[in-house]
Every structure is written in C-alpha cells, then in structure tokens.
Design a protein around this motif. Structure first.
Motif, PDB file in Angstrom:
ATOM      1  N   ALA A  13     -14.100  42.992  44.248  1.00 56.21           N
ATOM      2  CA  ALA A  13     -14.349  40.338  44.633  1.00 56.21           C
ATOM      3  C   ALA A  13     -15.951  42.011  45.270  1.00 56.21           C
ATOM      4  CB  ALA A  13     -13.246  40.543  45.491  1.00 56.21           C
ATOM      5  N   ALA A  14     -15.931  41.808  46.373  1.00 57.50           N
ATOM      6  CA  ALA A  14     -17.375  41.477  47.376  1.00 57.50           C
ATOM      7  C   ALA A  14     -18.894  41.915  46.640  1.00 57.50           C
ATOM      8  CB  ALA A  14     -17.336  42.455  48.724  1.00 57.50           C
ATOM      9  N   ASP A  33     -18.512  52.904  40.872  1.00 61.25           N
ATOM     10  CA  ASP A  33     -16.877  52.661  41.218  1.00 61.25           C
ATOM     11  C   ASP A  33     -16.380  53.675  40.662  1.00 61.25           C
ATOM     12  OD1 ASP A  33     -14.712  49.947  42.320  1.00 61.25           O
ATOM     13  OD2 ASP A  33     -14.189  51.323  40.984  1.00 61.25           O
ATOM     14  N   ASN A  34     -15.071  54.003  41.655  1.00 62.41           N
ATOM     15  CA  ASN A  34     -14.293  55.117  41.098  1.00 62.41           C
ATOM     16  C   ASN A  34     -13.161  54.928  39.710  1.00 62.41           C
ATOM     17  OD1 ASN A  34     -12.982  53.824  42.497  1.00 62.41           O
ATOM     18  ND2 ASN A  34     -12.277  55.683  43.865  1.00 62.41           N
ATOM     19  N   ARG A  40     -10.685  45.209  39.567  1.00 62.53           N
ATOM     20  CA  ARG A  40      -8.373  45.166  40.143  1.00 62.53           C
ATOM     21  C   ARG A  40      -8.258  44.240  40.567  1.00 62.53           C
ATOM     22  NH1 ARG A  40      -8.266  51.715  38.780  1.00 62.53           N
ATOM     23  NH2 ARG A  40     -10.053  51.118  40.703  1.00 62.53           N
ATOM     24  N   SER A  45      -3.849  39.790  42.188  1.00 64.15           N
ATOM     25  CA  SER A  45      -4.463  38.516  43.044  1.00 64.15           C
ATOM     26  C   SER A  45      -3.192  37.564  42.933  1.00 64.15           C
ATOM     27  CB  SER A  45      -5.859  38.570  43.767  1.00 64.15           C
ATOM     28  OG  SER A  45      -6.074  37.776  43.055  1.00 64.15           O
ATOM     29  N   GLY A  46      -2.822  36.627  43.892  1.00 66.01           N
ATOM     30  CA  GLY A  46      -1.930  35.768  44.119  1.00 66.01           C
ATOM     31  C   GLY A  46      -1.302  35.523  42.813  1.00 66.01           C
ATOM     32  N   ASN A  51      -5.637  33.345  44.428  1.00 62.88           N
ATOM     33  CA  ASN A  51      -6.204  32.374  45.203  1.00 62.88           C
ATOM     34  C   ASN A  51      -7.161  32.484  46.252  1.00 62.88           C
ATOM     35  OD1 ASN A  51      -4.133  32.082  48.445  1.00 62.88           O
ATOM     36  ND2 ASN A  51      -6.275  30.042  47.766  1.00 62.88           N
ATOM     37  N   THR A 174      -9.268  53.613  48.701  1.00 58.81           N
ATOM     38  CA  THR A 174      -9.843  55.065  49.483  1.00 58.81           C
ATOM     39  C   THR A 174      -9.975  54.625  50.774  1.00 58.81           C
ATOM     40  OG1 THR A 174     -11.828  54.916  48.407  1.00 58.81           O
ATOM     41  CG2 THR A 174     -10.129  56.272  47.592  1.00 58.81           C
ATOM     42  N   PHE A 176     -13.318  56.174  51.541  1.00 57.04           N
ATOM     43  CA  PHE A 176     -14.388  56.025  51.848  1.00 57.04           C
ATOM     44  C   PHE A 176     -15.343  56.039  52.647  1.00 57.04           C
ATOM     45  CE2 PHE A 176     -18.677  56.508  49.605  1.00 57.04           C
ATOM     46  CZ  PHE A 176     -19.093  58.084  49.105  1.00 57.04           C
ATOM     47  N   GLU A 341      -1.799  43.586  51.718  1.00 54.84           N
ATOM     48  CA  GLU A 341      -2.425  42.891  50.442  1.00 54.84           C
ATOM     49  C   GLU A 341      -3.685  43.506  51.377  1.00 54.84           C
ATOM     50  OE1 GLU A 341      -2.835  38.927  50.089  1.00 54.84           O
ATOM     51  OE2 GLU A 341      -0.039  38.792  48.582  1.00 54.84           O
ATOM     52  N   GLU A 370     -13.812  43.625  52.819  1.00 54.13           N
ATOM     53  CA  GLU A 370     -12.689  44.662  53.625  1.00 54.13           C
ATOM     54  C   GLU A 370     -12.848  45.997  54.169  1.00 54.13           C
ATOM     55  OE1 GLU A 370      -9.049  43.856  50.945  1.00 54.13           O
ATOM     56  OE2 GLU A 370      -7.899  45.403  52.479  1.00 54.13           O
ATOM     57  N   GLY A 380      -6.071  32.903  50.264  1.00 55.03           N
ATOM     58  CA  GLY A 380      -7.807  32.713  50.108  1.00 55.03           C
ATOM     59  C   GLY A 380      -8.953  32.554  50.505  1.00 55.03           C
ATOM     60  N   PHE A 383     -10.369  36.820  50.028  1.00 54.93           N
ATOM     61  CA  PHE A 383     -11.692  36.763  48.910  1.00 54.93           C
ATOM     62  C   PHE A 383     -12.695  35.660  49.795  1.00 54.93           C
ATOM     63  CE2 PHE A 383      -8.237  37.558  45.879  1.00 54.93           C
ATOM     64  CZ  PHE A 383      -9.160  39.088  45.129  1.00 54.93           C
TER      65      PHE A 383
HETATM   66  P1  FDA Z   1     -12.064  45.776  46.575  1.00 51.18           P
HETATM   67  O1  FDA Z   1     -10.592  46.623  46.735  1.00 51.18           O
HETATM   68  O2  FDA Z   1     -11.102  44.787  45.837  1.00 51.18           O
HETATM   69  O3  FDA Z   1     -12.814  46.730  46.322  1.00 51.18           O
HETATM   70  C1  FDA Z   1     -13.130  47.619  46.195  1.00 51.18           C
HETATM   71  C2  FDA Z   1     -13.373  48.790  44.667  1.00 51.18           C
HETATM   72  O4  FDA Z   1     -13.844  49.903  45.223  1.00 51.18           O
HETATM   73  C3  FDA Z   1     -12.618  48.483  44.266  1.00 51.18           C
HETATM   74  O5  FDA Z   1     -12.709  48.398  43.041  1.00 51.18           O
HETATM   75  C4  FDA Z   1     -12.457  49.883  43.797  1.00 51.18           C
HETATM   76  O6  FDA Z   1     -12.006  51.182  42.638  1.00 51.18           O
HETATM   77  C5  FDA Z   1     -13.788  51.064  44.544  1.00 51.18           C
HETATM   78  N1  FDA Z   1     -13.182  52.127  45.529  1.00 51.18           N
HETATM   79  C6  FDA Z   1     -13.132  52.807  45.950  1.00 51.18           C
HETATM   80  N2  FDA Z   1     -13.046  52.980  46.880  1.00 51.18           N
HETATM   81  C7  FDA Z   1     -14.203  53.875  46.299  1.00 51.18           C
HETATM   82  C8  FDA Z   1     -15.049  55.815  45.850  1.00 51.18           C
HETATM   83  N3  FDA Z   1     -14.672  56.345  46.832  1.00 51.18           N
HETATM   84  N4  FDA Z   1     -15.677  55.712  45.328  1.00 51.18           N
HETATM   85  C9  FDA Z   1     -16.065  54.624  43.923  1.00 51.18           C
HETATM   86  N5  FDA Z   1     -15.846  53.106  44.185  1.00 51.18           N
HETATM   87  C10 FDA Z   1     -14.377  53.062  45.449  1.00 51.18           C
HETATM   88  N6  FDA Z   1      -6.667  37.863  49.167  1.00 51.18           N
HETATM   89  C11 FDA Z   1      -6.811  36.320  48.565  1.00 51.18           C
HETATM   90  O7  FDA Z   1      -8.068  36.123  49.608  1.00 51.18           O
HETATM   91  N7  FDA Z   1      -6.462  36.199  47.530  1.00 51.18           N
HETATM   92  C12 FDA Z   1      -5.168  36.214  47.596  1.00 51.18           C
HETATM   93  O8  FDA Z   1      -4.848  36.140  46.712  1.00 51.18           O
HETATM   94  C13 FDA Z   1      -4.681  38.223  47.274  1.00 51.18           C
HETATM   95  N8  FDA Z   1      -3.827  38.948  46.622  1.00 51.18           N
HETATM   96  C14 FDA Z   1      -3.767  40.146  46.887  1.00 51.18           C
HETATM   97  C15 FDA Z   1      -3.059  40.188  45.891  1.00 51.18           C
HETATM   98  C16 FDA Z   1      -2.745  42.117  46.021  1.00 51.18           C
HETATM   99  C17 FDA Z   1      -1.415  42.286  45.596  1.00 51.18           C
HETATM  100  C18 FDA Z   1      -3.871  42.787  47.011  1.00 51.18           C
HETATM  101  C19 FDA Z   1      -3.562  43.910  47.430  1.00 51.18           C
HETATM  102  C20 FDA Z   1      -4.851  42.046  47.206  1.00 51.18           C
HETATM  103  C21 FDA Z   1      -4.908  40.591  47.364  1.00 51.18           C
HETATM  104  N9  FDA Z   1      -5.778  39.751  48.586  1.00 51.18           N
HETATM  105  C22 FDA Z   1      -5.986  38.705  48.650  1.00 51.18           C
HETATM  106  C23 FDA Z   1      -6.801  40.914  49.540  1.00 51.18           C
HETATM  107  C24 FDA Z   1      -8.102  40.794  47.973  1.00 51.18           C
HETATM  108  O9  FDA Z   1      -7.963  41.655  46.804  1.00 51.18           O
HETATM  109  C25 FDA Z   1      -9.156  41.976  49.219  1.00 51.18           C
HETATM  110  O10 FDA Z   1      -9.361  41.620  50.665  1.00 51.18           O
HETATM  111  C26 FDA Z   1     -10.443  41.948  48.263  1.00 51.18           C
HETATM  112  O11 FDA Z   1     -10.321  42.705  47.144  1.00 51.18           O
HETATM  113  C27 FDA Z   1     -11.300  43.076  49.090  1.00 51.18           C
HETATM  114  O12 FDA Z   1     -12.677  42.575  48.305  1.00 51.18           O
HETATM  115  P2  FDA Z   1     -13.972  43.740  48.561  1.00 51.18           P
HETATM  116  O13 FDA Z   1     -14.422  44.480  46.959  1.00 51.18           O
HETATM  117  O14 FDA Z   1     -13.928  44.289  49.779  1.00 51.18           O
HETATM  118  O15 FDA Z   1     -12.644  45.620  48.098  1.00 51.18           O
END
Ligand code: FDA
Length: 397
Positions: A13-14, A33-34, A40, A45-46, A51, A174, A176, A341, A370, A380, A383
C-alpha cells in the motif's frame, strides 16, 4: 548498472502510493519487491473487500512510542483525499460500521487503481527481487545508495523502505526494513504481533465447545482502554473486532476483563424476574440474554448451578455478576504473526522526520507505512497511515 532517482523497496500500500505520487511530480521512480504480485495484503484485506480508510481518523486512533509523530502526515493527506481518489476511479464503496469504508465489489479495485496510477506516471515496478546488499555511497556523485538485487547493481539518490511488518509470513513478509534501519544505526522498537486473536490456556480449553459463537461484549485491558464490539469464540481462543482492537493495548502475561452483557445489569434483571417468576430456572433466565450454549457450558463446568430464581442467594448473585460482567480472561498468548493483521513496534519514529519520513541520521533514506513504529486501530486506520506517510514522503523528496 541501473540508475533511478528514487528506489522504493516494497510494492504494498505505502510503496505503490508513494511511487504514484513521485511519478506525478515527474520524478523517476523504481519499485523493487520480493513477491510475484503487487499489493497482496490489500487483496486479502477486509475479507477481500479492503477497508481502505475510515470516516473518522484522528491521531488517537494510532499507537506509537512517539504519539505526536502521526499528526503532520495525517493532516496533510487525509481520509477525504483518499476517498476523492477512490471516487475519481468510480470505485463503489460503502460504510460498514463505525466509519469503516469498504469496496462494494473487491479489494482488487484498490490494487487496480494504484497500478493504473503507477502506469500513468511510468513507475518502473520490478517483482521477484531478492535484494542482497545495500550500501551508502560517499563522495560527490548524485547517487547516495547502491544496492544489489537479483545480481544487478542499482544506484539511487533516494531510498524508500516500504517493506511493511512481519504479519502473514506466507505473503513474503520479512524483517528486511528493520535490518536496513539497524544497518544504518537507527533504533528499532521490538516488533510484536497485534490486531491478533488470543489463545486459550489449558484450563480454559472447555470453551472450544463454543467455537463459532459471537456476542457483543465490552473488553478492558489493564491500562484501562476498553472496546465495545463483538467477541467470537474460536477453537483456538477468542477473536472478533473487540478482541483484535484490545490486542493493541495488551501486554504479555496481563489478563483482560470482559463484560459479556454490557447492555444489561444481571443482578437487576434477575431480581426483577425473581419477583414475577420465582420458579423460573436460572438457566432459562440467563438464556434470555446470553447464548444458550454458553449457559449450558457454565452449568456443565459447575460455574453456575441448576436452581430456580427463588433460591438464588446473594453470594450466588455476586458470583454471577463476576462471571458475566467481570470475566477475568487470562490469554495463553496470541496466535502470532500467522494471523495478526499488523505488527506493533518497528523503526523508532524518533529517528524519522514526521514531515518527510526521512531519517534524521541518513540523508536520502526514508521509511513509510507499517515498517515504522505506528499501529492503527482496526477499521481502515492502517491503510490510512500507509497513504498518509507515503504522501508525506513523496512531498518531501
Ligand atoms: P505491505 O505489507 O502492504 O507491503 C510491504 C511490501 O514489501 C510487500 O509487497 C512485500 O512483499 C514487500 N517486501 C517485504 N520484504 C521485502 C524484501 N525483503 N524485499 C523486497 N520486498 C519486500 N488494514 C486496514 O487499514 N484495513 C484492512 O481492511 C486491513 N485488513 C488486513 C487484513 C489482513 C489479513 C492483514 C494481514 C492486514 C490487514 N490490514 C488492514 C493491515 C494492512 O494490510 C497493512 O497495515 C498495510 O498493508 C501496510 O502497508 P505497507 O505498504 O506498509 O506494507
């Protein structure tokens, strides 16, 4: 040798939102991205409907060791800004409860929107990347960082870490981002799973018989924070929105106080009923307010007795009050990152500019989403933090 003005690690997302904002400002940007797909976690989500934000977003909806950190970014890119973007793409959405906005059709709508924004501004997205090495370049050249990914060398002026937290390792989460922070001497607050279900202790495992039953409760943590919403009994422990919310405020080894009947006073209810129906069985009376299976389970565990209301002593009434309004639930632990989550903790926000998300120590190094020590409530908020921190970063580059 590949060069990109900005490299973002993480197409979640970010990372995606930051890339689209940079592209819009005519900056050259590459995402590494890995995984084999973008966004994904958004897709999952939601319950598949994402959400994506909340109508009511305030800094009080976030936890961090540095609680003021979120204020600037949340004020500069608000929920209304994201809602406007969603509306621009004609994505149908609805409010579910408590201001939570979900897609009507599918979370894919949000991922497609971010992909289209990235395509529109020529963002270069490279998937299945194994980043082996990152170093800071010294000297006068424009490039500040060099990294190696899938055996290729990349250089960039700005490096944005958007690798998220540790929840859902099955989705290639990860550590990372934390490792990069530590490599550059930044403090990392110990991460732990949050917005996560709790598990039963051995002595409470009889409650597994209630698996699938949900009821409205009010749950309070030792710090005094309470949430009123549903609790869901599962075969591993307890879950549901009230429980996930309180997990943000729970510390290991603490108990939680659960009111299983927050809308009623059990003593008043039974005292009144005793006058009109003294021969009524306690079990029948309780089943008018609580799930029958729960009442039967208490009977089978001798937590309540088979008796008529006329025989209820003051002590028994008090015991019922404790059982129903003051259940002291002692979790064995949580289900951990497998089902959490979010991840609490992360890169210490004292190390980061709240205006630009840039590291105070390392020029050109940014952390968003995150991976930072910022955790939102369920609904929400996480996100919204991803969008707001990404926007702040893009505006600061
Ligand atoms: P995010 O996890 O989205 O992305 C990180 C990216 O970095 C991924 O694509 C990953 O593959 C990549 N990455 C990681 N390690 C790496 C490496 N070593 N090298 C290269 N790439 C790497 N929040 C909300 O507000 N509403 C909702 O409905 C939900 N629902 C929900 C359901 C479920 C099942 C989960 C697990 C989480 C939620 N959340 C949520 C939380 C929300 O998904 C989460 O806070 C955000 O996706 C965070 O966004 P980021 O971009 O920071 O990390």
């Amino acid at each position: 040798m590949n060069y990109s003005q900005t490299i973002i690690i993480g197409a979640g997302a970010a990372g995606l939102f930051c890339a689209s904002q940079l592209g819009k400002a005519n900056q050259q940007v590459t995402i590494l991205d890995n995984g084999k797909k973008i966004g994904r976690k958004i897709l999952m989500s939601g319950g598949g409907f994402c959400n994506f934000t909340n109508l009511d977003v305030t800094p009080q909806h976030y936890l961090s060791q540095n609680p003021h950190f979120v204020k600037s970014a949340l004020a500069r890119f608000t929920q209304w800004d994201f809602i406007a973007l969603v509306a621009e793409y004609d994505i149908p959405y609805h409010e579910k409860e408590l201001g939570q906005l979900f897609c009507d059709n599918s979370a894919e709508d949000i991922v497609n929107m971010l992909q289209t924004e990235c395509d529109k501004y020529q963002v270069n997205i490279q998937l299945r990347q194994q980043i082996e090495h990152i170093e800071k370049l010294e000297g006068n050249s424009k490039a500040r960082f060099q990294l190696q990914s899938n055996g290729q060398i990349w250089q960039c002026e700005n490096l944005v870490i958007a690798t998220g937290g540790l929840s859902m390792p099955a989705l290639s989460a990860t550590p990372f981002g934390y490792q990069i922070a530590e490599q550059f001497g930044l403090n990392v607050i110990a991460p732990r799973a949050s917005l996560v279900p709790f598990t039963w202790r051995e002595t409470d495992k009889f409650y597994t018989a209630l698996s699938g039953i949900s009821l409205p409760v009010c749950v309070t943590a030792k710090c005094g924070k309470s949430f009123s919403n549903n609790l869901l009994f599962t075969h591993r422990g307890i879950s549901g929105p009230a429980i996930l919310q309180i997990s943000n405020y729970w510390q290991p080894n603490e108990s939680l106080e659960i009111d299983l009947l927050p809308a009623e006073n059990i003593q008043d209810f039974l005292n009144k009923l005793r006058q009109s129906s003294p021969k009524l069985h306690l079990k029948t009376a309780l089943s008018r307010l609580l799930p029958q299976k729960l009442v039967e389970l208490w009977l089978s565990q001798n937590l309540i007795q088979e008796e008529v209301l006329a025989n209820l002593s003051k002590v028994r009434l008090q015991n019922l009050e404790n059982l129903i309004h003051h259940w002291q639930f002692q979790p064995n632990g949580t289900e951990g990152y497998r089902t959490a989550e979010v991840t609490m903790g992360g890169v210490d926000t004292q190390e980061i500019s709240s205006k630009t998300m840039e590291s105070h120590k390392v020029k050109g190094l940014y952390f968003i989403g995150e991976v930072l020590d910022v955790t939102g409530w369920l609904g929400g908020y996480n996100f919204q933090w991803a969008w707001s921190s990404a926007y702040a970063c893009a505006s600061g580059i």
